[in-house]
Design a protein around this motif. Structure first.
Motif, PDB file in Angstrom:
ATOM      1  N   SER A  19       0.832  -1.191   0.000  1.00 29.56           N
ATOM      2  CA  SER A  19       0.000   0.000   0.000  1.00 29.56           C
ATOM      3  C   SER A  19       0.873   1.249   0.000  1.00 29.56           C
ATOM      4  O   SER A  19       0.652   2.193  -0.757  1.00 29.56           O
ATOM      5  CB  SER A  19      -0.909   0.014   1.224  1.00 29.56           C
ATOM      6  N   ALA A  20       1.897   1.217   0.850  1.00 24.25           N
ATOM      7  CA  ALA A  20       2.753   2.395   0.976  1.00 24.25           C
ATOM      8  C   ALA A  20       3.573   2.626  -0.290  1.00 24.25           C
ATOM      9  O   ALA A  20       3.656   3.746  -0.797  1.00 24.25           O
ATOM     10  CB  ALA A  20       3.667   2.241   2.186  1.00 24.25           C
ATOM     11  N   GLY A  22       4.293   2.869  -3.907  1.00 25.85           N
ATOM     12  CA  GLY A  22       3.438   3.001  -5.085  1.00 25.85           C
ATOM     13  C   GLY A  22       3.948   4.104  -5.987  1.00 25.85           C
ATOM     14  O   GLY A  22       5.146   4.418  -5.990  1.00 25.85           O
ATOM     15  N   LEU A  23       3.031   4.713  -6.720  1.00 23.97           N
ATOM     16  CA  LEU A  23       3.420   5.808  -7.595  1.00 23.97           C
ATOM     17  C   LEU A  23       4.094   6.907  -6.790  1.00 23.97           C
ATOM     18  O   LEU A  23       4.918   7.646  -7.296  1.00 23.97           O
ATOM     19  CB  LEU A  23       2.187   6.363  -8.307  1.00 23.97           C
ATOM     20  N   GLY A  24       3.705   6.997  -5.506  1.00 26.39           N
ATOM     21  CA  GLY A  24       4.318   7.987  -4.630  1.00 26.39           C
ATOM     22  C   GLY A  24       5.830   7.827  -4.563  1.00 26.39           C
ATOM     23  O   GLY A  24       6.554   8.814  -4.492  1.00 26.39           O
ATOM     24  N   ASN A  25       6.302   6.588  -4.585  1.00 27.61           N
ATOM     25  CA  ASN A  25       7.743   6.354  -4.503  1.00 27.61           C
ATOM     26  C   ASN A  25       8.424   6.452  -5.858  1.00 27.61           C
ATOM     27  O   ASN A  25       9.508   6.986  -5.981  1.00 27.61           O
ATOM     28  CB  ASN A  25       8.035   4.959  -3.948  1.00 27.61           C
ATOM     29  N   TYR A 102      -5.525   8.114  -9.405  1.00 25.75           N
ATOM     30  CA  TYR A 102      -4.431   7.148  -9.352  1.00 25.75           C
ATOM     31  C   TYR A 102      -4.546   6.162 -10.512  1.00 25.75           C
ATOM     32  O   TYR A 102      -3.561   5.791 -11.136  1.00 25.75           O
ATOM     33  CB  TYR A 102      -4.538   6.404  -8.026  1.00 25.75           C
ATOM     34  N   PHE A 224       1.613  11.052   1.966  1.00 25.98           N
ATOM     35  CA  PHE A 224       1.118  10.367   0.778  1.00 25.98           C
ATOM     36  C   PHE A 224       1.781   9.013   0.640  1.00 25.98           C
ATOM     37  O   PHE A 224       1.136   7.997   0.402  1.00 25.98           O
ATOM     38  CB  PHE A 224       1.407  11.218  -0.465  1.00 25.98           C
ATOM     39  N   SER A 225       3.098   9.008   0.849  1.00 23.94           N
ATOM     40  CA  SER A 225       3.836   7.776   0.616  1.00 23.94           C
ATOM     41  C   SER A 225       3.462   6.694   1.619  1.00 23.94           C
ATOM     42  O   SER A 225       3.456   5.518   1.288  1.00 23.94           O
ATOM     43  CB  SER A 225       5.335   8.057   0.657  1.00 23.94           C
ATOM     44  N   SER A 227       0.561   6.324   2.891  1.00 26.87           N
ATOM     45  CA  SER A 227      -0.897   6.095   2.773  1.00 26.87           C
ATOM     46  C   SER A 227      -1.664   6.513   4.029  1.00 26.87           C
ATOM     47  O   SER A 227      -2.546   5.802   4.489  1.00 26.87           O
ATOM     48  CB  SER A 227      -1.210   4.622   2.509  1.00 26.87           C
ATOM     49  N   CYS A 230      -6.340   8.292   5.281  1.00 27.12           N
ATOM     50  CA  CYS A 230      -7.492   7.949   4.447  1.00 27.12           C
ATOM     51  C   CYS A 230      -8.108   6.620   4.826  1.00 27.12           C
ATOM     52  O   CYS A 230      -8.912   6.068   4.073  1.00 27.12           O
ATOM     53  CB  CYS A 230      -7.092   7.881   2.994  1.00 27.12           C
ATOM     54  N   THR A 232      -6.707   3.727   4.874  1.00 24.65           N
ATOM     55  CA  THR A 232      -6.158   2.510   4.259  1.00 24.65           C
ATOM     56  C   THR A 232      -5.388   1.672   5.274  1.00 24.65           C
ATOM     57  O   THR A 232      -5.643   0.475   5.420  1.00 24.65           O
ATOM     58  CB  THR A 232      -5.201   2.811   3.083  1.00 24.65           C
ATOM     59  N   LEU A 322      -6.546   1.153  -1.425  1.00 26.69           N
ATOM     60  CA  LEU A 322      -7.526   2.243  -1.421  1.00 26.69           C
ATOM     61  C   LEU A 322      -8.927   1.692  -1.674  1.00 26.69           C
ATOM     62  O   LEU A 322      -9.908   2.115  -1.077  1.00 26.69           O
ATOM     63  CB  LEU A 322      -7.168   3.261  -2.506  1.00 26.69           C
ATOM     64  N   MET A 386      -6.105  14.292   3.404  1.00 24.37           N
ATOM     65  CA  MET A 386      -5.164  13.447   4.142  1.00 24.37           C
ATOM     66  C   MET A 386      -4.669  14.115   5.412  1.00 24.37           C
ATOM     67  O   MET A 386      -4.450  13.457   6.428  1.00 24.37           O
ATOM     68  CB  MET A 386      -3.981  13.087   3.255  1.00 24.37           C
TER      69      MET A 386
HETATM   70  N1  TRP Z   1       1.069   5.377  -0.677  1.00 28.78           N
HETATM   71  C1  TRP Z   1       0.723   5.160  -2.039  1.00 28.78           C
HETATM   72  C2  TRP Z   1       1.854   5.646  -2.925  1.00 28.78           C
HETATM   73  O1  TRP Z   1       2.874   6.001  -2.426  1.00 28.78           O
HETATM   74  C3  TRP Z   1      -0.567   5.764  -2.448  1.00 28.78           C
HETATM   75  C4  TRP Z   1      -1.680   5.503  -1.501  1.00 28.78           C
HETATM   76  C5  TRP Z   1      -2.243   4.340  -1.216  1.00 28.78           C
HETATM   77  C6  TRP Z   1      -2.311   6.442  -0.696  1.00 28.78           C
HETATM   78  N2  TRP Z   1      -3.201   4.515  -0.240  1.00 28.78           N
HETATM   79  C7  TRP Z   1      -3.252   5.781   0.078  1.00 28.78           C
HETATM   80  C8  TRP Z   1      -2.130   7.764  -0.560  1.00 28.78           C
HETATM   81  C9  TRP Z   1      -4.017   6.458   0.987  1.00 28.78           C
HETATM   82  C10 TRP Z   1      -2.896   8.442   0.354  1.00 28.78           C
HETATM   83  C11 TRP Z   1      -3.820   7.790   1.145  1.00 28.78           C
HETATM   84  O2  TRP Z   1       1.739   5.662  -4.117  1.00 28.78           O
END
Ligand code: TRP
Length: 448
Positions: A19-20, A22-25, A102, A224-225, A227, A230, A232, A322, A386
């Motif tokens: 989850s952590a 993702g596109l964020g990284n 996303y 964001f990274s 998660s 929200c 999750t 998500l 967030m």
């Molecule tokens: N963390 C994920 C990323 O780095 C994106 C993501 C998943 C997210 N769940 C989330 C971001 C909940 C915010 C809240 O790409």
């Protein structure tokens, strides 16, 4: 009905790290490092992860695992009959908004993956041609919508498979593959001629670049990274076994997320510098600059396939988390079955996602408070929902829950001695440091 749980420690870790990571990284972190001045940004980012994001992650763990409920029901169960029951509202809305945009980027990743597989990047020799290719793709109508639909469909199918058979299994298989692939790409990038400049850019700090905006950006990125805010992590935590050490799990998740972001940086920046390109390309870095590099470098076609495969896997493991927030809510609070819940969430995010996708093309002139729909969704979630969601979580754990309950959950009833010792420090971070800093970021986002 028996509630499903994750079945192994490795499975929990892979699902939550999935989850952590993702596109964020792989997409957001490298371009932010580029925009905000390299290593100085990274140092602030690391501080944010450990002093702020980690305590918030712990709060999500505590609330989720204690309640054994979905992100909405958790607050209702732990504080029955109070206004806190509305605290879960954000987790009903924010994940839907995030999934919508996303999955548009997920859709582009699918397109680029197919392009890489058919050696599409060798035909485009100049950087301009690749820019045009990207701009043409995102501004067209059907292809990105098709990609978005396909991405969302895979997400829905995995979540339909359940916590154990879908989410945990997918994470356990895909995360190790993802890790190996990204390390391979980083090794290739760092052995290019002229790569050292890129490494220096990542790891040599220039503190003159630091200012309040950089700090706020680093904080937002760490939320964001990981998660956060929200629901999750809270939802996933509710599937974690009572005997698990949640302090250890959170640290493992935060550390792997950080290491992964750094490796992604090492896979990208050295190559950008080796080819004399601009690290401050912004969001286009991954889709415009990298394909050009792939088209130029030895073994580039293979690296391109691996890279976009990795991007896709990383995006999928995040989007399923998500998705699961909404599905868990519908199943537990509304009594729907899993399959129907998945279909409903699919329909909602499919439609909102189409608008996000079109906002790069036919709807690009449609603005909400000066932003396209895509940017509006991105900013609304990252800068507001967030942050508010995280604030609610820390206030709930720090001020509403009984200290003894929080301690009980954190130490597994006093049985984990290390956690008993560190509790007071963590409690201080949760009660004071986290909420005050969140208020500060929130204000700076409003006024900067
Ligand atoms: N963390 C994920 C990323 O780095 C994106 C993501 C998943 C997210 N769940 C989330 C971001 C909940 C915010 C809240 O790409």
């Amino acid at each position: 009905m028996q509630r499903e749980n994750f079945t192994s420690r490795f499975g929990v870790l892979m699902a939550m790290a999935g989850s952590a990571i993702g596109l964020g990284n792989m997409w957001r972190f490298p371009y932010m490092v580029g925009e905000y001045g390299g290593a100085a940004f990274i140092i602030i980012y690391i501080l944010c992860v450990f002093l702020l994001s980690l305590p918030i992650l712990l709060c999500e763990f505590i609330i989720g695992r204690r309640s054994q409920k979905n992100a909405f029901g958790a607050f209702k169960k732990l504080a029955p009959g109070t206004a806190w029951k509305w605290a879960g509202l954000i987790s009903l809305v924010a994940p839907l908004i995030i999934v919508s945009y996303y999955s548009v980027i997920g859709g582009w990743s699918i397109e680029y993956f197919f392009k890489a597989c058919t050696f599409g990047f060798t035909d485009y020799v100049t950087h301009e041609e690749l820019n045009t290719m990207f701009n043409d793709l995102v501004s067209s109508v059907w292809i990105p919508i098709f990609g978005h639909t396909f991405f969302l469909l895979i997400t829905a199918l995995i979540v339909m498979g359940g916590v154990k058979g879908g989410i945990e299994r997918f994470g356990k298989i895909m995360m190790p593959i993802l890790f190996v692939v990204v390390v391979l790409i980083a090794v290739r990038a760092m052995t290019l001629d002229g790569a050292s400049e890129g490494i220096a850019y990542l790891f040599k700090p220039d503190f003159s670049k630091l200012n309040a905006e950089v700090c706020a950006a680093a904080l937002g990125q760490s939320f964001f990274s990981l998660s956060l805010g929200c629901g999750t992590m809270l939802t996933y935590a509710s599937y974690v076994n009572k005997s698990e050490n949640i302090a250890k799990s959170s640290v493992s998740i935060a550390v792997s997320d950080l290491i992964f972001a750094l490796i992604a940086g090492c896979a990208i920046m050295p190559a950008v510098f080796a080819f004399g390109l601009n690290p401050q390309e912004g969001p286009g870095l991954v889709f415009k600059t990298l394909p050009f590099i792939f088209s130029q470098m030895p073994l580039g076609s293979l690296v391109a396939i691996l890279f976009f495969m990795a991007l896709l896997i990383a995006a999928l493991t995040s989007s399923i988390s998500l998705f699961e927030v909404g599905v868990a809510y519908l199943v537990e609070e509304k009594g729907m079955n899993r399959k129907k819940s998945c279909m409903l969430i699919f329909m909602i995010t499919w439609i909102t996602g189409i608008f996000c996708s079109l906002s790069f093309g036919p709807l690009s002139d449609f603005k909400i408070i000066g932003n396209t729909i895509f940017d509006f969704f991105d900013k609304l979630s990252a800068n507001f929902l967030m942050t508010i969601g995280s604030f609610i979580v820390v206030m709930f754990a720090g001020w509403k829950m009984k200290k003894s309950d929080v301690m009980d959950e954190f130490t597994n009833g006093g049985t984990i001695k290390g956690n008993v010792k560190s509790f007071n420090f963590i409690w201080f971070l949760i009660r004071w440091v986290a909420p005050l800093t969140i208020i500060l970021i929130f204000l700076s986002n409003l006024f900067l």
